[in-house]
Design a protein around this motif. Structure first.
Motif, PDB file in Angstrom:
ATOM      1  N   ASN B 181       0.943  -1.167   0.076  1.00 43.41           N
ATOM      2  CA  ASN B 181       0.034   0.133   0.047  1.00 43.41           C
ATOM      3  C   ASN B 181       0.869   1.293   0.115  1.00 43.41           C
ATOM      4  O   ASN B 181       1.247   1.803   0.961  1.00 43.41           O
ATOM      5  N   PRO B 182       1.436   1.670  -1.140  1.00 48.22           N
ATOM      6  CA  PRO B 182       2.349   2.724  -1.110  1.00 48.22           C
ATOM      7  C   PRO B 182       1.676   4.083  -0.584  1.00 48.22           C
ATOM      8  O   PRO B 182       2.769   4.726  -0.025  1.00 48.22           O
ATOM      9  N   LYS B 183       0.648   4.136  -0.338  1.00 43.46           N
ATOM     10  CA  LYS B 183       0.273   5.449   0.321  1.00 43.46           C
ATOM     11  C   LYS B 183       0.396   5.297   1.912  1.00 43.46           C
ATOM     12  O   LYS B 183       0.577   6.418   2.559  1.00 43.46           O
ATOM     13  N   ARG B 184       0.445   4.216   2.433  1.00 41.23           N
ATOM     14  CA  ARG B 184       0.710   3.985   3.891  1.00 41.23           C
ATOM     15  C   ARG B 184       2.189   3.674   4.137  1.00 41.23           C
ATOM     16  O   ARG B 184       2.724   4.258   4.989  1.00 41.23           O
ATOM     17  N   PHE B 185       2.884   2.956   3.357  1.00 38.92           N
ATOM     18  CA  PHE B 185       4.426   2.513   3.644  1.00 38.92           C
ATOM     19  C   PHE B 185       5.010   2.074   2.365  1.00 38.92           C
ATOM     20  O   PHE B 185       4.411   1.350   1.572  1.00 38.92           O
ATOM     21  N   ALA B 186       6.086   2.633   2.085  1.00 39.99           N
ATOM     22  CA  ALA B 186       6.743   2.561   0.975  1.00 39.99           C
ATOM     23  C   ALA B 186       7.572   1.095   0.873  1.00 39.99           C
ATOM     24  O   ALA B 186       8.713   1.023   0.226  1.00 39.99           O
ATOM     25  N   ALA B 187       6.896   0.109   1.107  1.00 35.81           N
ATOM     26  CA  ALA B 187       7.502  -1.273   1.368  1.00 35.81           C
ATOM     27  C   ALA B 187       6.591  -2.173   1.185  1.00 35.81           C
ATOM     28  O   ALA B 187       5.226  -2.248   1.479  1.00 35.81           O
ATOM     29  N   VAL B 188       7.066  -3.584   0.460  1.00 33.30           N
ATOM     30  CA  VAL B 188       5.991  -4.636   0.489  1.00 33.30           C
ATOM     31  C   VAL B 188       6.196  -5.310   1.620  1.00 33.30           C
ATOM     32  O   VAL B 188       7.167  -5.576   2.177  1.00 33.30           O
ATOM     33  N   ILE B 189       4.994  -5.911   2.231  1.00 36.80           N
ATOM     34  CA  ILE B 189       4.913  -6.645   3.361  1.00 36.80           C
ATOM     35  C   ILE B 189       4.755  -7.959   2.981  1.00 36.80           C
ATOM     36  O   ILE B 189       3.580  -8.461   2.778  1.00 36.80           O
ATOM     37  N   MET B 190       5.639  -8.947   3.379  1.00 32.19           N
ATOM     38  CA  MET B 190       5.496 -10.317   2.902  1.00 32.19           C
ATOM     39  C   MET B 190       5.508 -11.245   4.024  1.00 32.19           C
ATOM     40  O   MET B 190       6.430 -10.892   5.064  1.00 32.19           O
ATOM     41  N   ARG B 191       4.847 -12.193   4.107  1.00 33.61           N
ATOM     42  CA  ARG B 191       4.843 -13.034   5.349  1.00 33.61           C
ATOM     43  C   ARG B 191       4.786 -14.594   4.820  1.00 33.61           C
ATOM     44  O   ARG B 191       4.303 -15.133   3.754  1.00 33.61           O
ATOM     45  N   ILE B 192       5.597 -15.509   5.474  1.00 39.06           N
ATOM     46  CA  ILE B 192       5.684 -16.827   5.418  1.00 39.06           C
ATOM     47  C   ILE B 192       5.336 -17.641   6.619  1.00 39.06           C
ATOM     48  O   ILE B 192       5.390 -17.115   7.587  1.00 39.06           O
ATOM     49  N   ARG B 193       4.818 -19.039   6.241  1.00 35.39           N
ATOM     50  CA  ARG B 193       4.387 -19.469   7.315  1.00 35.39           C
ATOM     51  C   ARG B 193       5.326 -20.193   8.250  1.00 35.39           C
ATOM     52  O   ARG B 193       5.206 -20.601   9.352  1.00 35.39           O
ATOM     53  N   GLU B 194       6.552 -20.829   7.776  1.00 34.14           N
ATOM     54  CA  GLU B 194       7.578 -21.607   8.019  1.00 34.14           C
ATOM     55  C   GLU B 194       8.862 -21.161   7.899  1.00 34.14           C
ATOM     56  O   GLU B 194       9.249 -21.557   6.695  1.00 34.14           O
ATOM     57  N   PRO B 195       9.548 -20.525   8.855  1.00 36.58           N
ATOM     58  CA  PRO B 195       9.317 -20.008  10.229  1.00 36.58           C
ATOM     59  C   PRO B 195       8.220 -18.807  10.193  1.00 36.58           C
ATOM     60  O   PRO B 195       8.351 -18.253   9.112  1.00 36.58           O
ATOM     61  N   ARG B 196       7.535 -18.631  10.973  1.00 40.83           N
ATOM     62  CA  ARG B 196       6.374 -17.766  10.959  1.00 40.83           C
ATOM     63  C   ARG B 196       7.152 -16.365  10.991  1.00 40.83           C
ATOM     64  O   ARG B 196       7.210 -15.908  12.360  1.00 40.83           O
ATOM     65  N   THR B 197       7.250 -15.509  10.206  1.00 43.67           N
ATOM     66  CA  THR B 197       7.949 -14.316  10.089  1.00 43.67           C
ATOM     67  C   THR B 197       7.198 -13.471   9.164  1.00 43.67           C
ATOM     68  O   THR B 197       6.401 -13.788   8.383  1.00 43.67           O
TER      69      THR B 197
END
Lengths: 412, 327
Positions: B181-197
């Protein structure tokens, strides 16, 4: 003072006074009260000496070493001290802190809003260092500031300047806070039985607050709700006959004081402590005391509080065995209920439901489920350099149809 | 002084076994190191803290290894002549250093009073050992057994450089586990399940990985994120992986009297109940910030190494035990 020759536009009087209302300068007519100007006035060199703004054509450059922002800030700090009626030495200390802070690189580029708060923080730190009981709430309301912002500025000020801020003295806070209660003089809107003698009320409130401190009700909590709840109990106990029926909300309204939301919880906790103490007092055991009636005996309980506290609350380690037994015996029933319902039995031996360890309320009633230590077997197997399978990564990638559908939906 | 001042009585008890070593005496008066004393004194610091709030404790009478040479006068007369000259010198030192050293003012006042009359120091009525000032400069490590409690790591924050420019919109479109969401924050937020990060991936190619429970897990997770970015078609590398912050927590299992802790450890602690219910303790060595709560739970943060967290907890545990306030 204002330039000579200035007259009030309302009544024409020449008596103009500088007044600091809510820590902002105002030029006010002494005769009719008309406000001529707010904020800083631009006047001549004599004004410049007192750190007021001066028109460029008339400025003499004498105070050029102080920037306008700094001048304004210092003025604001001085006005705050005047409004709070602090001694002059506080003003000097606060101004010196403010100047030091403004010269510190950490605060150079801070927004003007925060710089205003910085002035308030300096006053607050000065008061605390001289043990003058001033709460953050008071300063925030004077500055019209949000408490989170104030908290941030205060903490960074403390860290950058390395100031040591001693703890707030609860006893002084009680006296200052009770000063703002309007119960000590007869007045039209206060019923006669509600008026109370100030000395007695202050003394008893202090004792109740001390009791709260000894029973872990004060540590980690905001002090004002505790003082409010203690004042309420003290006031009720001094004339229980007429005042027992008055709830906390009405008491605060009559006293002209805000009711902080945690005060109800503090009141409940204080009453629970008093009930436990009452169970150990021989001549009170015959009465089945509840939260209302114990108020009548607060005087006696406070008088013998050291003895009662020792007997009502046992040492932790022994209680753990009691707790295990109690837990198996009556699962789910809170101990306070057991205490109020059950009749106290002998004097010498402690009843299982009668005593509990003297612990902070957060340990007595843990709201969170206590998580067991995380199983470290799985964690320790990870080396950090394992091979990563392709299939695992593929699961995180979108297929082509999905991408098409997505781009159509989002119109990217 | 006339009669037996408390100072004299104390020294008589200790038996007057003083070393005559002036070189170490000056150490005592430097403002920043009042702790260059031998171990027996350091070990009694903990005793002092707990004794402040209970009855005055019996002071250990064996002071044979203690260096009390800053005192010019001793039992034997023959040494007095030798020391009278030294006494004057050290008195000047004392007077000079008194205004500098407010923390050990207890010692200084006693000694300065005793100098003109050649008497000896003694404990004050409160039972506080005059050789151990009230506010320590560094927390004393207890020579006794360790706490037996091991802090659990809760969160590791690490950074890595993927060393290539990234198209964040592209990544957000092609990856399932990404939000952008470039209007909110200038980075991609990525998540993986294992390890949960969770990872923050910036267009410059830098990445921040948070949420892992151990250093190895953090490294594995960061590598997985780098692989995802690789599979999306970018020439991602894995450079300069570094752990930036580690957070641990544990429970000492007894309530802590925070007001007392902030009184004695004022230079390190910040306790503002109006702002935050816990006490913020900034330990100097190792450089860790601890959040100490009345329930006995302690959160340790700011570490770059796991050992720093363990060391910090071992340092704070004896201090906290002193504020157990058993009732």
């Amino acid at each position: 003072m204002a330039a000579p020759g200035r007259r009030c536009p309302g009544c024409g009087s020449a008596e103009l006074l500088e007044d600091a209302l809510y820590a902002q300068q105002q030029l006010v007519c002494a005769a009719c009260g008309c406000v001529l100007a707010e904020g800083l006035l631009t006047t001549t060199y004599s004004e410049e000496e007192h750190r007021r703004e001066v028109a460029y054509s008339q400025s003499t450059g004498q105070k050029e070493q102080l920037s306008r922002c700094l001048q304004r800030g210092i003025r604001r700090v001085q006005d705050l001290c005047k409004v709070l009626q602090l001694p002059t030495v506080f003003e000097e200390t606060a101004v010196s802190y403010f100047q030091r802070a403004m010269q510190h690189p950490a605060f150079h580029l801070v927004s003007l809003e925060k710089k205003e708060l910085l002035g308030g923080c300096c006053v607050f730190v000065t008061c605390r260092q001289h043990n003058w009981p001033l709460t953050m709430g008071t300063i925030c309301s004077l500055l019209y500031a949000k408490q989170e912002l104030f908290a941030g500025v205060f903490l960074s000020l403390q860290k950058e300047l390395g100031l040591s801020v001693p703890a707030l003295s609860l006893a002084d806070l009680v006296k200052t806070h009770l000063n703002s209660f309007r119960l000590f003089q007869h007045s039209a809107d206060i019923p006669a039985p509600f008026v109370e003698d100030k000395e007695k009320m202050v003394a008893r409130t202090l004792q109740i607050v001390e009791l709260a401190g000894e029973t872990w009700l004060v540590t980690g909590r905001h002090p004002i709700p505790i003082v409010t709840a203690a004042a309420f109990l003290a006031w009720q106990s001094l004339q229980p006959g007429t005042r027992l029926a008055c709830p906390l909300a009405r008491f605060c309204r009559v006293a002209g004081v805000d009711l902080p939301p945690p005060a109800h919880l503090r009141l409940k906790e204080l009453l629970e402590i008093l009930l436990r103490m009452a169970s150990q007092l021989a001549w009170l055991r015959v009465f089945k005391l509840d939260k209302k009636t114990v108020v009548k005996h607060i005087g006696d309980l406070l008088q013998h509080r050291i003895f009662l506290l020792k007997n009502a609350f046992c040492v932790e380690e022994e209680e753990e065995q009691h707790a295990v037994a109690l837990g198996e015996g009556s699962p789910g029933s809170p101990r306070a209920v057991a205490q109020e319902k059950g009749c106290p039995v002998g004097i010498k031996h402690r009843q299982e439901g009668g005593t509990r360890p003297l612990l902070p309320p957060c340990l007595i009633q843990p709201r969170k489920r206590l998580r067991m230590a995380a199983p470290s077997a799985v964690d320790s197997a990870v080396s950090g350099d394992e091979p990563i399978s392709d299939s695992e990564i593929e699961q995180y990638l979108r297929g082509p149809e999905e991408i098409r559908a997505f781009s159509k939906a989002k119109a990217w | 002084m006339d009669g037996a001042s408390p100072l004299e009585r104390y020294l008589e008890r200790c038996g007057g076994q003083f070393k005559d070593d002036l070189s170490t005496s000056l150490q005592l008066f430097t403002p920043m190191s009042p702790y260059d004393l031998d171990l027996p004194i350091q070990a009694t610091e903990d005793v002092v803290f707990s004794s402040q709030f209970n009855q005055p404790k019996e002071l250990p009478t064996d002071f044979s290894s203690v260096d009390l040479s800053f005192l010019p006068d001793i039992a034997q007369d023959n040494k007095e002549q030798n020391l009278s000259k030294d006494g004057n010198e050290t008195q000047k030192e004392l007077d000079g250093s008194i205004p500098r050293n407010e923390d050990s003012s207890g010692i200084m006042d006693e000694s300065s009073l005793s100098y003109p009359d050649a008497t000896r120091p003694s404990p004050e009525a409160s039972g506080m050992c005059p050789l151990t000032p009230m506010t320590p400069m560094t927390p004393a490590t207890s020579a006794s057994e360790s706490s037996g409690i091991v802090p659990q790591l809760q969160n590791i924050v690490s950074t890595v450089n993927l060393a290539c420019k990234l198209d964040l919109k592209n990544i957000a479109l092609h990856a399932r586990n990404a939000e952008y969401n470039p209007k909110r924050f200038a980075a991609v937020i990525m998540r993986i399940r294992e390890p949960r990060t969770t990872a923050l991936i910036f267009s410059s190619g830098k990445m921040v990985c948070t949420g892992a429970k151990s250093e190895e897990q953090s490294r594995l997770a960061a590598r997985k994120y780098a692989r995802v970015v690789q599979k999306l078609g970018f020439p991602a590398k894995f450079l300069d992986f570094k752990i930036q912050n580690m957070v641990g927590s544990c429970d000492v299992r007894f309530p802590i009297w925070l007001e007392g802790l902030v009184l004695t450890h004022q230079q390190f602690s910040s306790y503002e109940p109006e702002l935050f219910p816990g006490l913020i303790y900034r330990m100097v060595k190792p450089r860790i910030v601890l959040l100490i709560f009345v329930s006995g739970k302690v959160v340790l943060t700011g570490a770059k190494e796991r050992s720093e967290i363990y060391e910090a907890f071992e340092n704070i545990y004896p201090i906290l035990k002193g504020f157990k306030k058993a009732s």
